[in-house]
Design an enzyme around this catalytic site. Structure first.
Site, PDB file in Angstrom:
ATOM      1  N   GLU A  65     -15.156  -0.724  15.191  1.00 52.15           N
ATOM      2  CA  GLU A  65     -14.783  -1.911  15.948  1.00 52.15           C
ATOM      3  C   GLU A  65     -14.613  -1.640  17.439  1.00 52.15           C
ATOM      4  O   GLU A  65     -14.766  -2.552  18.259  1.00 52.15           O
ATOM      5  CB  GLU A  65     -13.472  -2.491  15.390  1.00 52.15           C
ATOM      6  CG  GLU A  65     -13.600  -3.053  13.981  1.00 52.15           C
ATOM      7  CD  GLU A  65     -12.245  -3.385  13.372  1.00 52.15           C
ATOM      8  OE1 GLU A  65     -11.313  -3.722  14.141  1.00 52.15           O
ATOM      9  OE2 GLU A  65     -12.111  -3.309  12.136  1.00 52.15           O
TER      10      GLU A  65
ATOM     11  N   HIS B 158     -13.104   2.412  -0.176  1.00 54.87           N
ATOM     12  CA  HIS B 158     -13.039   1.391   0.881  1.00 54.87           C
ATOM     13  C   HIS B 158     -13.592   0.064   0.380  1.00 54.87           C
ATOM     14  O   HIS B 158     -14.051  -0.772   1.174  1.00 54.87           O
ATOM     15  CB  HIS B 158     -13.841   1.807   2.128  1.00 54.87           C
ATOM     16  CG  HIS B 158     -13.299   2.989   2.859  1.00 54.87           C
ATOM     17  ND1 HIS B 158     -14.112   3.889   3.531  1.00 54.87           N
ATOM     18  CD2 HIS B 158     -12.038   3.439   3.046  1.00 54.87           C
ATOM     19  CE1 HIS B 158     -13.375   4.820   4.095  1.00 54.87           C
ATOM     20  NE2 HIS B 158     -12.102   4.572   3.812  1.00 54.87           N
TER      21      HIS B 158
ATOM     22  N   GLU C 193      -8.250  -5.542   5.025  1.00 52.45           N
ATOM     23  CA  GLU C 193      -8.105  -5.164   3.626  1.00 52.45           C
ATOM     24  C   GLU C 193      -6.899  -5.836   2.975  1.00 52.45           C
ATOM     25  O   GLU C 193      -6.938  -6.186   1.788  1.00 52.45           O
ATOM     26  CB  GLU C 193      -8.002  -3.640   3.521  1.00 52.45           C
ATOM     27  CG  GLU C 193      -9.287  -2.937   3.954  1.00 52.45           C
ATOM     28  CD  GLU C 193      -9.159  -1.430   4.010  1.00 52.45           C
ATOM     29  OE1 GLU C 193      -9.395  -0.779   2.981  1.00 52.45           O
ATOM     30  OE2 GLU C 193      -8.809  -0.897   5.088  1.00 52.45           O
TER      31      GLU C 193
ATOM     32  N   GLY D 121     -11.525   8.090   7.934  1.00 53.21           N
ATOM     33  CA  GLY D 121     -12.388   8.124   6.762  1.00 53.21           C
ATOM     34  C   GLY D 121     -13.536   7.168   7.031  1.00 53.21           C
ATOM     35  O   GLY D 121     -13.348   6.145   7.694  1.00 53.21           O
TER      36      GLY D 121
ATOM     37  N   ARG E 214     -13.212  15.283   7.070  1.00 52.18           N
ATOM     38  CA  ARG E 214     -14.008  15.563   5.869  1.00 52.18           C
ATOM     39  C   ARG E 214     -15.456  15.844   6.239  1.00 52.18           C
ATOM     40  O   ARG E 214     -16.013  15.221   7.133  1.00 52.18           O
ATOM     41  CB  ARG E 214     -13.945  14.383   4.890  1.00 52.18           C
ATOM     42  CG  ARG E 214     -12.563  14.056   4.383  1.00 52.18           C
ATOM     43  CD  ARG E 214     -12.618  12.897   3.395  1.00 52.18           C
ATOM     44  NE  ARG E 214     -11.290  12.364   3.114  1.00 52.18           N
ATOM     45  CZ  ARG E 214     -10.983  11.075   3.121  1.00 52.18           C
ATOM     46  NH1 ARG E 214     -11.909  10.166   3.384  1.00 52.18           N
ATOM     47  NH2 ARG E 214      -9.748  10.673   2.858  1.00 52.18           N
TER      48      ARG E 214
ATOM     49  N   ASN F 105       0.885  -1.170   0.000  1.00 48.84           N
ATOM     50  CA  ASN F 105       0.000   0.000   0.000  1.00 48.84           C
ATOM     51  C   ASN F 105       0.916   1.211   0.000  1.00 48.84           C
ATOM     52  O   ASN F 105       1.426   1.615   1.051  1.00 48.84           O
ATOM     53  CB  ASN F 105      -0.913  -0.025   1.221  1.00 48.84           C
ATOM     54  CG  ASN F 105      -1.885   1.144   1.245  1.00 48.84           C
ATOM     55  OD1 ASN F 105      -1.794   2.065   0.434  1.00 48.84           O
ATOM     56  ND2 ASN F 105      -2.807   1.121   2.184  1.00 48.84           N
TER      57      ASN F 105
ATOM     58  N   ARG G  37      -2.507  -2.132  -3.647  1.00 55.21           N
ATOM     59  CA  ARG G  37      -3.718  -1.350  -3.458  1.00 55.21           C
ATOM     60  C   ARG G  37      -3.643  -0.145  -4.391  1.00 55.21           C
ATOM     61  O   ARG G  37      -2.675   0.604  -4.390  1.00 55.21           O
ATOM     62  CB  ARG G  37      -3.827  -0.866  -2.021  1.00 55.21           C
ATOM     63  CG  ARG G  37      -5.056   0.028  -1.800  1.00 55.21           C
ATOM     64  CD  ARG G  37      -4.980   0.786  -0.497  1.00 55.21           C
ATOM     65  NE  ARG G  37      -6.164   1.616  -0.308  1.00 55.21           N
ATOM     66  CZ  ARG G  37      -6.153   2.813   0.226  1.00 55.21           C
ATOM     67  NH1 ARG G  37      -5.011   3.363   0.613  1.00 55.21           N
ATOM     68  NH2 ARG G  37      -7.271   3.499   0.375  1.00 55.21           N
TER      69      ARG G  37
ATOM     70  N   GLY H   5     -13.803   4.805  10.279  1.00 59.39           N
ATOM     71  CA  GLY H   5     -12.468   5.149  10.725  1.00 59.39           C
ATOM     72  C   GLY H   5     -12.331   6.652  10.640  1.00 59.39           C
ATOM     73  O   GLY H   5     -13.324   7.377  10.713  1.00 59.39           O
TER      74      GLY H   5
END
Length: 381
Positions: free
Chosen positions: A316, A163, A367, A195, A224, A10, A74, A193
């Site tokens: 979570e 995502h 992920e 995001g 955001r 990533n 990714r 999260g």
């Protein structure tokens, strides 16, 4: 192909995360993060990947190992061109480069990681797995914005969603937790999260998601804004005198929770609320209000909801967020068990009451495993 290991990369603009997984049993053999690329001893991504190679070699897991079957990358934005895992070629890299205007902060770094990895192991299959791919199944009624079609098509303006690897993994893991076939389960996935995004998944197929052309649309996030009247942008430009770049920075970096109360860490916001901080409380209430709106909307989109799955850092770990988001929704068949919700754990678990028609689950996302699975399946197809 005899190798069963997949290296997942990533690549960010100044960081490189990696995991080495053995697909024989899904185990993690190694993982790490190289930060501050371009500063100090790590001059560029070539140096970063060389560092990763050295770290793996020190553990007897070198990049030259015959056990390595593929590298999975990714890639944030695949546009409408890439809707499934794709074996990387020169032509594929060129196509991903064409998508840079849709993800100028992410795709260039992803491409750099791909190029460096291909230089180090040109003989090894390398696979691009796209954040947008899982959402490519949305019907046009969900993907289209109601603007002039010719203008939209000319500039790639539509809802793509992000995502995707998380939503794919969690929707499948939720069905497994329920002991049901994926095709039989309708799930609302809440990836919460810094995001955050929601998705409506019918039988393993995404039919709607909250993020759009960019990751700015949808839920209230750490920095955001999420959903916003588009005319706010015009107002800030005409009345506030802000430039396009200033508005971009405002909505992406100084909005959401941090814009409302100065903090984007839910743990700190919770602490402040407990001390009676009204700005923190308002930020939390705005966050929850938007979340509940999407849960209601996706209940209508799906028609029948079998499960709601919370995932990612907040989803979570923040029991009070889950409780507030689903409070007093028994009319929709959603009832959370307070004791189950309060239990912390690292594995997928149900937190709904026995009499809840809709199962409510906490499902840790993975992920990297999803990327590794998709890459390994492609090279062994």
């Amino acid at each position: 192909m005899n190798g069963t290991r997949v290296l997942v990369l990533n690549s960010g603009s100044s960081s490189l995360k990696y995991q080495l997984l053995d697909m024989a049993d899904g185990s993690r053999l190694a993982s790490g993060l190289v930060e501050r690329i371009g500063e100090g001893p790590v001059a560029d991504h070539t140096a970063a990947l060389s560092k990763v190679s050295e770290e793996l070699a020190a553990q007897g897991l070198g990049l030259d190992s015959p056990e390595l079957a593929a590298v999975g990358h990714r890639v944030v934005h695949g546009g409408t061109r890439f809707t499934e895992p794709t074996l990387i070629t020169d032509e594929v890299v060129a196509e991903i480069e064409k998508l840079v205007p849709l993800a100028p902060l992410h795709n260039p770094a992803n491409i750099t990681g791909i190029k460096v990895a291909r230089e180090l192991r040109p003989d090894l299959p390398q696979v691009a797995v796209f954040d947008t791919a899982f959402h490519s199944t949305m019907p046009e009624s969900a993907a289209r914005y109601a603007i002039d079609t010719e203008v939209a098509d000319a500039h790639g303006v539509r809802r793509y969603g992000f995502h995707g690897t998380s939503h794919a993994y969690v929707s499948r893991a939720t069905a497994e937790l329920l002991g049901k076939d994926l095709a039989e389960v309708n799930t609302i996935v809440l990836h919460l999260g810094n995001g955050a995004s929601a998705s409506a998944v019918r039988g393993g197929v995404c039919v709607d998601t909250s993020m759009g052309l960019t990751p700015l649309e949808g839920l209230v996030m750490g920095t955001r804004s999420g959903d916003l009247d588009p005319a706010v942008v015009f107002h800030l430009a005409r009345v506030g005198g802000l430039s396009t770049d200033e508005i971009d920075a405002l909505l992406n970096k100084r909005s959401g929770l941090i814009g409302l109360c100065g903090d984007n860490d839910m743990r700190e916001i919770t602490r402040r609320m407990d001390e009676g901080d009204e700005a923190a409380r308002l930020a939390f209430e705005v966050y929850i209000h938007r979340l509940r709106k999407y849960i209601g909307a996706y209940t209508a989109v799906l028609g029948r909801v079998d499960a709601i799955a919370f995932t990612a850092g907040v989803g979570e770990n923040a029991a009070h967020v889950r409780e507030a988001a689903l409070r007093d929704l028994s009319a929709l068949g959603i009832v959370v068990d307070g004791e189950r919700n309060a239990v912390r754990g690292g594995s997928a678990r149900l937190i709904s009451a026995d009499d809840s028609r809709v199962a409510v689950a906490v499902v840790p996302t993975d992920e990297e495993l999803e990327i590794a699975n998709e890459a390994y399946a492609l090279v062994n197809a």
